[in-house]
Design a protein around this motif. Structure first.
Motif, mmCIF file in Angstrom:
data_model
loop_
_atom_site.group_PDB
_atom_site.id
_atom_site.type_symbol
_atom_site.label_atom_id
_atom_site.label_comp_id
_atom_site.label_asym_id
_atom_site.label_seq_id
_atom_site.Cartn_x
_atom_site.Cartn_y
_atom_site.Cartn_z
ATOM 1 N N VAL A 190 0.880 -1.168 0.000
ATOM 2 C CA VAL A 190 0.000 0.000 0.000
ATOM 3 C C VAL A 190 0.911 1.209 0.000
ATOM 4 O O VAL A 190 1.627 1.470 0.977
ATOM 5 N N GLU A 191 0.904 1.923 -1.123
ATOM 6 C CA GLU A 191 1.841 3.035 -1.312
ATOM 7 C C GLU A 191 1.107 4.360 -1.290
ATOM 8 O O GLU A 191 -0.012 4.473 -1.788
ATOM 9 N N LEU A 192 1.747 5.353 -0.709
ATOM 10 C CA LEU A 192 1.179 6.692 -0.634
ATOM 11 C C LEU A 192 2.034 7.651 -1.450
ATOM 12 O O LEU A 192 3.270 7.588 -1.421
ATOM 13 N N GLY A 193 1.375 8.517 -2.182
ATOM 14 C CA GLY A 193 2.037 9.634 -2.831
ATOM 15 C C GLY A 193 1.548 10.885 -2.130
ATOM 16 O O GLY A 193 0.372 11.229 -2.244
ATOM 17 N N SER A 265 -19.489 22.057 -1.235
ATOM 18 C CA SER A 265 -19.322 20.972 -0.272
ATOM 19 C C SER A 265 -19.572 21.371 1.170
ATOM 20 O O SER A 265 -19.858 20.511 2.006
ATOM 21 N N GLY A 266 -19.409 22.652 1.489
ATOM 22 C CA GLY A 266 -19.461 23.063 2.887
ATOM 23 C C GLY A 266 -18.133 22.899 3.599
ATOM 24 O O GLY A 266 -18.026 23.134 4.805
ATOM 25 N N TYR A 267 -17.091 22.517 2.843
ATOM 26 C CA TYR A 267 -15.757 22.330 3.411
ATOM 27 C C TYR A 267 -14.739 23.157 2.631
ATOM 28 O O TYR A 267 -14.990 23.613 1.512
ATOM 29 N N GLU A 268 -13.562 23.306 3.250
ATOM 30 C CA GLU A 268 -12.413 23.855 2.545
ATOM 31 C C GLU A 268 -11.172 23.079 2.963
ATOM 32 O O GLU A 268 -11.210 22.290 3.920
ATOM 33 N N HIS A 269 -10.091 23.271 2.234
ATOM 34 C CA HIS A 269 -8.853 22.549 2.498
ATOM 35 C C HIS A 269 -8.320 22.957 3.871
ATOM 36 O O HIS A 269 -8.258 24.134 4.202
ATOM 37 N N ALA A 270 -7.906 21.971 4.657
ATOM 38 C CA ALA A 270 -7.430 22.250 6.015
ATOM 39 C C ALA A 270 -5.974 22.707 6.048
ATOM 40 O O ALA A 270 -5.479 23.135 7.088
ATOM 41 N N GLY A 271 -5.270 22.608 4.912
ATOM 42 C CA GLY A 271 -3.901 23.111 4.842
ATOM 43 C C GLY A 271 -2.829 22.112 5.225
ATOM 44 O O GLY A 271 -1.645 22.395 5.103
ATOM 45 N N SER A 272 -3.218 20.924 5.678
ATOM 46 C CA SER A 272 -2.226 19.899 6.012
ATOM 47 C C SER A 272 -1.980 19.014 4.793
ATOM 48 O O SER A 272 -2.488 19.277 3.703
ATOM 49 N N ALA A 273 -1.211 17.939 4.991
ATOM 50 C CA ALA A 273 -0.781 17.118 3.855
ATOM 51 C C ALA A 273 -1.954 16.394 3.196
ATOM 52 O O ALA A 273 -2.824 15.849 3.861
ATOM 53 N N GLU A 274 -1.956 16.398 1.878
ATOM 54 C CA GLU A 274 -2.919 15.641 1.085
ATOM 55 C C GLU A 274 -2.160 14.495 0.430
ATOM 56 O O GLU A 274 -0.958 14.614 0.174
ATOM 57 N N PHE A 275 -2.859 13.391 0.142
ATOM 58 C CA PHE A 275 -2.099 12.278 -0.421
ATOM 59 C C PHE A 275 -2.961 11.376 -1.293
ATOM 60 O O PHE A 275 -4.195 11.379 -1.221
ATOM 61 N N GLU A 276 -2.245 10.598 -2.115
ATOM 62 C CA GLU A 276 -2.847 9.580 -2.969
ATOM 63 C C GLU A 276 -2.569 8.221 -2.332
ATOM 64 O O GLU A 276 -1.470 7.979 -1.821
ATOM 65 N N TRP A 277 -3.563 7.340 -2.399
ATOM 66 C CA TRP A 277 -3.496 6.027 -1.741
ATOM 67 C C TRP A 277 -3.603 4.938 -2.813
ATOM 68 O O TRP A 277 -4.624 4.816 -3.489
ATOM 69 N N TYR A 278 -2.533 4.174 -2.988
ATOM 70 C CA TYR A 278 -2.490 3.114 -3.990
ATOM 71 C C TYR A 278 -2.414 1.765 -3.277
ATOM 72 O O TYR A 278 -1.423 1.464 -2.605
ATOM 73 N N ASP A 279 -3.457 0.949 -3.439
ATOM 74 C CA ASP A 279 -3.449 -0.384 -2.838
ATOM 75 C C ASP A 279 -3.600 -1.429 -3.943
ATOM 76 O O ASP A 279 -3.306 -1.149 -5.116
ATOM 77 N N HIS A 287 -5.633 -6.402 -11.802
ATOM 78 C CA HIS A 287 -6.939 -5.965 -12.291
ATOM 79 C C HIS A 287 -6.809 -5.383 -13.698
ATOM 80 O O HIS A 287 -5.846 -4.676 -14.001
ATOM 81 N N GLU A 288 -7.809 -5.651 -14.526
ATOM 82 C CA GLU A 288 -7.820 -5.067 -15.872
ATOM 83 C C GLU A 288 -8.046 -3.558 -15.796
ATOM 84 O O GLU A 288 -7.455 -2.790 -16.556
ATOM 85 N N LEU A 289 -8.918 -3.133 -14.871
ATOM 86 C CA LEU A 289 -9.187 -1.714 -14.663
ATOM 87 C C LEU A 289 -8.662 -1.323 -13.285
ATOM 88 O O LEU A 289 -8.844 -2.052 -12.307
ATOM 89 N N VAL A 290 -8.007 -0.164 -13.202
ATOM 90 C CA VAL A 290 -7.361 0.242 -11.952
ATOM 91 C C VAL A 290 -7.984 1.533 -11.420
ATOM 92 O O VAL A 290 -8.589 2.316 -12.169
ATOM 93 N N GLU A 291 -7.816 1.734 -10.112
ATOM 94 C CA GLU A 291 -8.322 2.928 -9.455
ATOM 95 C C GLU A 291 -7.488 3.201 -8.207
ATOM 96 O O GLU A 291 -6.696 2.349 -7.775
ATOM 97 N N MET A 292 -7.636 4.382 -7.624
ATOM 98 C CA MET A 292 -6.935 4.722 -6.394
ATOM 99 C C MET A 292 -7.756 5.775 -5.651
ATOM 100 O O MET A 292 -8.777 6.257 -6.165
ATOM 101 N N ASP A 293 -7.332 6.102 -4.428
ATOM 102 C CA ASP A 293 -8.043 7.088 -3.612
ATOM 103 C C ASP A 293 -7.214 8.349 -3.429
ATOM 104 O O ASP A 293 -5.979 8.284 -3.337
ATOM 105 N N ILE A 294 -7.905 9.472 -3.356
ATOM 106 C CA ILE A 294 -7.273 10.761 -3.066
ATOM 107 C C ILE A 294 -7.812 11.246 -1.726
ATOM 108 O O ILE A 294 -9.026 11.367 -1.549
#
Length: 304
Positions: A190-193, A265-279, A287-294
């Protein structure tokens, strides 16, 4: 007051144009837009295409080039009129963009057009409420340790969009993840960017590819160790696509989060680290089709 994101960003664009001679900063422009500084930085870059202060620099140089070509103003006066603290700084910045000094530019009789400012109100944005609704989840992620490899890059001219895919390519081709110790997740990595160390004025940032770790013991010297506190996130999953469309899918999802989801959305960016989650969903060999989380750190939107 018009509270649409486009209108807020346009207010700052107009403010920039009216104050090119004076001091400008991300913080003061965020106040014009009624955003927190970090959220403003991310929204502005998404809508305009440049980091805030990079756009300011370009507008100052565009006006300076026009003044050099069509007026008899002294070059030193043009420098100060466009917010440059010294003739040397002005000449250096001008040459970097126009490949000649201000004096040579005038001597050569170059006649540039009067480049207009950006107008985001003229652009077509997909209205979130009447268009594509983004699925997301709200999650509180406990604090975690990360071990990985870092890249110094910048938002200027979209440099990060070129550097980061190449960084991932190098990481995958050289099998760098195999050497990361003390992994939390066994089996399929499980890799994070993760984006950290944002400089709101320069647009510089650090991007780390790594894995969650149980400890920082026996870490090789070519890796970095970072620790992140507990935070609240909005989590977005990219559309399932074939591997050759994965990078474009990720970049489009990032764009859509800031241009279409955040405004309503009723939200705004909190200013801390954002990341991509690759599992395991991100591996084309599984998998033939791939996806990840932000993962975007969020907080309740400031009262208007």
């Amino acid at each position: 007051m018009d509270t649409r994101y486009e209108a807020r960003i346009q207010r700052t664009l107009d403010h920039i144009e009216e104050h090119l001679s004076g001091p400008l900063s991300v913080e003061c422009l965020a106040e014009v837009a009624c955003f927190s500084a970090f959220h403003f930085h991310r929204v502005f870059q998404t809508m305009v295409g440049d980091a805030v202060m990079e756009y300011v620099r370009k507008r100052r140089l565009a006006r300076a080039a026009y003044q050099i070509a069509y007026t008899e103003q002294k070059l030193i006066d043009i420098a100060f009129d466009n917010g440059f603290g010294s003739p040397e700084n002005f000449s250096r910045a001008f040459k970097k963009v126009f490949e000649r000094t201000p004096l040579d530019y005038r001597k050569q009789g170059i006649r540039p057009p009067n480049y207009p400012q950006v107008n985001v109100l003229d652009r077509k944005f997909n209205p979130y409420l009447g268009g594509i609704r983004m699925d997301y989840a709200l999650r509180t992620k406990p604090g975690f340790k990360l071990i990985g490899y870092e890249l110094k890059t910048s938002c200027k001219e979209g440099q990060n969009h070129r550097d980061i895919p190449l960084f991932w390519q190098k990481y995958m081709q050289e099998g760098l993840g195999q050497h990361i110790p003390n992994r939390v997740h066994a089996g399929v990595p499980v890799e994070l960017g993760i984006c950290v160390d944002f400089d709101l004025e320069s647009g510089d940032l650090t991007y780390i590819i790594g894995m969650e770790a149980t400890s920082f013991e026996d870490v090789p010297t070519n890796m970095v160790c970072r620790e992140f506190p507990e935070a609240n996130y909005a989590v977005f999953t990219t559309p399932k696509v074939k591997e050759d469309h994965f990078v474009a899918s990720i970049q489009t999802t990032w764009q859509t989060i800031f241009s279409e989801w955040f405004p309503h959305s009723g939200y705004e960016h909190a200013g801390s680290a954002e990341f991509e989650w690759y599992d395991e969903r991100s591996h084309a060999n599984l998998h033939e089709l791939v996806e990840m989380d932000i993962y975007i750190p969020i907080k309740a939107k400031l009262a208007e």
